[in-house]
Design a protein around this motif. Structure first.
Motif, PDB file in Angstrom:
ATOM      1  N   ILE A 192      11.810 -21.906 -17.748  1.00  0.00           N
ATOM      2  CA  ILE A 192      12.021 -21.628 -19.919  1.00  0.00           C
ATOM      3  C   ILE A 192      10.426 -20.308 -19.766  1.00  0.00           C
ATOM      4  N   HIS A 193      11.993 -19.250 -18.994  1.00  0.00           N
ATOM      5  CA  HIS A 193      11.641 -18.126 -18.875  1.00  0.00           C
ATOM      6  C   HIS A 193      11.318 -17.594 -20.672  1.00  0.00           C
ATOM      7  N   GLU A 194      11.103 -17.719 -22.012  1.00  0.00           N
ATOM      8  CA  GLU A 194       9.993 -17.758 -23.252  1.00  0.00           C
ATOM      9  C   GLU A 194       9.655 -18.498 -23.562  1.00  0.00           C
ATOM     10  N   MET A 195       8.393 -18.784 -24.268  1.00  0.00           N
ATOM     11  CA  MET A 195       8.661 -19.741 -25.089  1.00  0.00           C
ATOM     12  C   MET A 195       8.169 -19.560 -26.125  1.00  0.00           C
ATOM     13  N   ILE A 196       8.431 -19.162 -27.189  1.00  0.00           N
ATOM     14  CA  ILE A 196       7.622 -18.170 -28.117  1.00  0.00           C
ATOM     15  C   ILE A 196       7.878 -19.679 -29.293  1.00  0.00           C
ATOM     16  N   VAL A 197       5.952 -19.997 -30.117  1.00  0.00           N
ATOM     17  CA  VAL A 197       6.142 -21.065 -30.600  1.00  0.00           C
ATOM     18  C   VAL A 197       5.425 -19.662 -32.313  1.00  0.00           C
ATOM     19  N   ASN A 198       6.044 -20.016 -33.645  1.00  0.00           N
ATOM     20  CA  ASN A 198       5.666 -19.287 -34.607  1.00  0.00           C
ATOM     21  C   ASN A 198       4.769 -20.388 -35.744  1.00  0.00           C
ATOM     22  N   ILE A 199       4.240 -19.577 -35.642  1.00  0.00           N
ATOM     23  CA  ILE A 199       3.117 -21.556 -37.252  1.00  0.00           C
ATOM     24  C   ILE A 199       2.646 -20.842 -38.055  1.00  0.00           C
ATOM     25  N   ASP A 200       2.775 -21.421 -39.304  1.00  0.00           N
ATOM     26  CA  ASP A 200       3.419 -20.711 -40.907  1.00  0.00           C
ATOM     27  C   ASP A 200       2.959 -21.597 -41.499  1.00  0.00           C
ATOM     28  N   PRO A 201       1.357 -21.635 -41.484  1.00  0.00           N
ATOM     29  CA  PRO A 201       0.869 -22.563 -42.773  1.00  0.00           C
ATOM     30  C   PRO A 201       1.132 -22.386 -44.580  1.00  0.00           C
ATOM     31  N   GLN A 202       1.024 -23.886 -44.599  1.00  0.00           N
ATOM     32  CA  GLN A 202       1.195 -23.867 -46.044  1.00  0.00           C
ATOM     33  C   GLN A 202       0.300 -24.039 -46.732  1.00  0.00           C
ATOM     34  N   SER A 203       0.598 -23.652 -48.094  1.00  0.00           N
ATOM     35  CA  SER A 203      -0.690 -23.702 -49.127  1.00  0.00           C
ATOM     36  C   SER A 203      -1.047 -25.866 -49.340  1.00  0.00           C
ATOM     37  N   ASP A 204      -0.290 -26.715 -48.971  1.00  0.00           N
ATOM     38  CA  ASP A 204      -0.741 -27.761 -48.861  1.00  0.00           C
ATOM     39  C   ASP A 204      -1.128 -28.227 -47.494  1.00  0.00           C
ATOM     40  N   GLY A 205      -1.356 -27.391 -46.531  1.00  0.00           N
ATOM     41  CA  GLY A 205      -2.183 -27.542 -45.699  1.00  0.00           C
ATOM     42  C   GLY A 205      -1.016 -27.446 -43.957  1.00  0.00           C
ATOM     43  N   SER A 206      -0.184 -28.384 -44.389  1.00  0.00           N
ATOM     44  CA  SER A 206       1.175 -28.086 -43.476  1.00  0.00           C
ATOM     45  C   SER A 206       2.055 -26.977 -42.924  1.00  0.00           C
ATOM     46  N   LEU A 207       2.277 -27.363 -42.034  1.00  0.00           N
ATOM     47  CA  LEU A 207       2.719 -26.538 -40.613  1.00  0.00           C
ATOM     48  C   LEU A 207       3.859 -26.657 -40.950  1.00  0.00           C
ATOM     49  N   ASN A 208       5.034 -24.644 -41.174  1.00  0.00           N
ATOM     50  CA  ASN A 208       6.349 -25.001 -40.951  1.00  0.00           C
ATOM     51  C   ASN A 208       5.957 -23.932 -39.161  1.00  0.00           C
ATOM     52  N   ILE A 209       6.958 -24.489 -38.493  1.00  0.00           N
ATOM     53  CA  ILE A 209       6.502 -24.526 -36.902  1.00  0.00           C
ATOM     54  C   ILE A 209       7.603 -23.970 -36.462  1.00  0.00           C
ATOM     55  N   ASN A 210       8.017 -22.950 -36.068  1.00  0.00           N
ATOM     56  CA  ASN A 210       9.275 -23.020 -35.394  1.00  0.00           C
ATOM     57  C   ASN A 210       8.744 -22.252 -33.819  1.00  0.00           C
ATOM     58  N   TYR A 211      10.077 -22.938 -33.151  1.00  0.00           N
ATOM     59  CA  TYR A 211      10.506 -23.338 -31.491  1.00  0.00           C
ATOM     60  C   TYR A 211      11.280 -22.562 -30.937  1.00  0.00           C
TER      61      TYR A 211
END
Length: 305
Positions: free
Chosen positions: A29-48
């Motif tokens: 895996i040359h590069e693995m990027i994980v972006n975590i974006d918290p939401q107002s309800d405490g859930s997380l939108n996570i992009n891999y």
């Protein structure tokens, strides 16, 4: 109950052949990027996002990749590219992972990029003093090295009080953790962010560290030891049985927020053996062991061979 659990484990040992695993080069895996974006309800939108290179042919009967996520309380929002992936779905059948079917079988030397986004819930724990804790441990892979892992937490809308693990980079918009040259089965540091509870106006599903999961956690630790032993001495070539990525940790971080399931919840198994717990790579004993365990429980049969 303890006797039955021990009997199940003994049964699993009897089903799995013991011999030394053949050396196979790990995927890259040359590069693995994980972006975590918290939401107002405490859930997380996570992009891999993964830049992946296969070092051997994918097995002909497993034209897919499955990547673990923190727990089974998640929704797959999107995945790409459509030119490579024919279908994607949430795998919650004893696991916590995103299943991606390829349109064609990846072969040795194939270099491709995949991307998906989930909404992950059950990640905020009561930290006392009107605070909540979010913990996340990026995935590890049994049969892939990661040249660079980059985890970014959006802090612009919801600012943490503190981090227990110091970021490599910070700005007014985000905090970034970078880990380079990770070997197969190497785990990155656990990321912990403490927030004032009031910053999440729609907060719900706050977990308690004094939940029944603590009891299950103790069982998982015990089974982890068994998994480790089985993995070390079983399955001649794990590359032939499928490919899974996972081993994510989410939630309070005592042990995790889900009991059993490949790819999440903090269980530290190297692959998903009898307990089908977190781990990455190409499954060898995992699927077989999990199927046997399910059969034994369903039929209430404990080593009646």
């Amino acid at each position: 109950m303890k006797i039955k659990i021990l009997a199940l484990i003994i049964c699993l040992f009897s089903f799995i052949p013991i011999h030394v695993a053949a050396a196979t080069p790990p995927d890259i895996i040359h590069e693995m990027i994980v972006n975590i974006d918290p939401q107002s309800d405490g859930s997380l939108n996570i992009n891999y996002s993964l830049d992946y290179e296969a070092t051997t042919d994918f097995p002909s009967d497993t034209q897919y990749l499955e990547i673990g996520v923190p727990n089974s309380n998640f929704t797959l929002i999107d995945y790409s590219p459509s030119s490579l992936i024919s279908k994607g779905y949430e795998n919650k059948s004893g696991t916590s992972g995103v299943h991606l079917d390829f349109k064609r079988l990846p072969h040795k030397g194939d270099h491709f990029k995949i991307d998906f986004t989930i909404n992950q819930r059950s990640m905020m724990y009561d930290a006392g003093d009107e605070n909540v804790s979010m913990q996340f441990q990026p995935g590890w892979f049994d049969f892939a090295v990661i040249n660079e892992l980059k985890v970014t937490l959006n802090t612009e809308k919801f600012a943490p009080i503190k981090f227990d693990s110091k970021p490599n980079e910070t700005s007014s918009k985000d905090a970034v953790w970078i880990t380079r040259y990770m070997k197969a089965n190497q785990r990155a540091d656990l990321i912990t962010a403490i927030y004032p509870m009031k910053v999440f106006p729609d907060l719900k599903d706050v977990q308690s560290e004094n939940s029944p999961m603590g009891i299950i956690a103790a069982i998982i630790i015990f089974i982890f030891i068994v998994c480790f032993i089985i993995i070390k001495f079983s399955s001649g070539n794990n590359y032939k049985s499928g490919r899974y990525g996972g081993g994510y940790r989410g939630g309070a971080g005592i042990i995790g927020s889900r009991p059993f399931g490949r790819g999440g919840g903090g269980c530290a198994c190297a692959c998903a053996c009898a307990c089908a717990c977190a781990g990455g790579g190409r499954v060898g004993c995992s699927e077989r062991g999990y199927q046997i365990l399910n059969w034994l429980i369903k039929n209430k049969t404990y080593c009646s061979r």
